[in-house]
Design an enzyme around this catalytic site. Sequence first.
Site, PDB file in Angstrom:
ATOM      1  CB  SER A 155     -17.874  -0.249   4.811  1.00 46.42           C
ATOM      2  OG  SER A 155     -16.871  -1.250   5.098  1.00 46.42           O
ATOM      3  NE  ARG A 186      -3.469  -2.597   2.431  1.00 43.21           N
ATOM      4  CZ  ARG A 186      -4.935  -2.517   2.776  1.00 43.21           C
ATOM      5  NH1 ARG A 186      -5.561  -1.495   2.987  1.00 43.21           N
ATOM      6  NH2 ARG A 186      -5.327  -3.785   2.469  1.00 43.21           N
ATOM      7  CE  LYS A 222     -15.609   4.528   8.753  1.00 41.04           C
ATOM      8  NZ  LYS A 222     -14.705   4.147   9.798  1.00 41.04           N
ATOM      9  CB  SER A 267     -18.834 -13.077  14.806  1.00 43.90           C
ATOM     10  OG  SER A 267     -18.370 -12.205  14.145  1.00 43.90           O
ATOM     11  CB  THR A 322      -6.564   4.317  25.781  1.00 45.48           C
ATOM     12  OG1 THR A 322      -6.224   2.664  25.433  1.00 45.48           O
ATOM     13  CG2 THR A 322      -6.338   5.048  24.666  1.00 45.48           C
ATOM     14  CB  THR A 323      -4.152   9.212  26.402  1.00 45.85           C
ATOM     15  OG1 THR A 323      -2.748   8.970  27.132  1.00 45.85           O
ATOM     16  CG2 THR A 323      -4.254  10.741  26.526  1.00 45.85           C
TER      17      THR A 323
END
Length: 407
Positions: A187, A21, A246, A136, A275-276
């Site tokens: 998506s 990529r 989004k 799932s 996590t901050t």
Amino acid sequence: MDYQDFFASALDRLKEERRYRVFADIERQAGRFPTAIWHSPKGSRDITVWCSNDYLGMGQNKGVMRAMVETAWRVGTGAGGTRNISGNSHPLVELEAELADLHGKEAGLVFTSGYVSNQTGIATIAKLIPNCLILSDALNHNSMIEGVRQSCCEKAIFRHNDLAHLEELLQAADERPKLIVFESIYSMDGDISPIHAICDLAERYNAMTYLDEVHAVGMYGPRGGGIAEREGAMHRIDVIEGTLGKAFGVMGGYITASRSVIDAVRSFAPGFIFTTALPPAVAAAATASVRHLKTSSDERAKQHYQVNRTKAALVNAGLPVLETSTHIVPIMVGDAEACKAASDRLLEQHGIYIQPINYPTVPRGTERLRITPTPFHSEAHIAALASALVEVWTTLKLPLDPKAAAA
């Protein structure tokens, strides 16, 4: 032993498979969306972006930008650490209340991204349910797959949107606790899950439900609550997850649910605890965006109109458009190298940016360009896009039959 060889070899394999990529150096400009500046090797030039997940252009909304700037000037930039260290910033408290209200839930919890909200949300919820079986959907996003994996719970994968297969798995699970995880809009193919039917099965077999509305929040429903709101199904879903990065045009992810579920995730999830937190200015901007889209349908209406105009123009031009009922417009290519070549030619020759979608995002042989029209793409933009795509398809001799390309 040269450790660098391991990394170089891995990259060489990616390049051989035509999956390496390359990211375009793009600079967005406030007030000019979907125009941006491409800093190419040959110099800078204006381009038109056709693949942004800022679906409604809310990242350019003056009220949203003003909320971010004014909050940053008032309280500073960073959050100061995790919430366990720095406490809850008031803008985050306001944002979580706004999100809970959006989805008709008792409480909400904000994470640093939609990926993290799925990854740590699913894993934590499932771990707290003894002997939980996770069911799932086969096409769930990687963040959901990672959440399932990190839960260390037993899983069962049901074929995409296949209600009969899901019911078969639910029956086989008997009385054990069960968690069904699925998305509202997928998506890459742009299709929609049968939310009410899945909820019917969940109620029949006493399963908990977790719905990812990442590609639908802000976009669908009278207040932008997503497909579940549009279908009148929000009250039937136990946990609704979404993103702020989004349609809301900012950054972050979240889950909404009952107070007990949210408090349990807050108390046990490593991906939250260590996590901050989101900076207050980001939270304030997100709150402004959510509030705006709760009362304004103008952006949604214009976007839906331009989506339909874009689809019609591309179909009329004979391009291999995969039919969808959503704002996702996939143009099928069916080959990784050709997909990259089409993307490169669009950018270099036509000033149009659409990133190639290759494996592992989609299965091999179903490579595509994924177009996302916004309210700010004009009729002139659409005409230029159709013309450019026809030129690229003709020059590269790409297939025009979407079914053949997807086979």
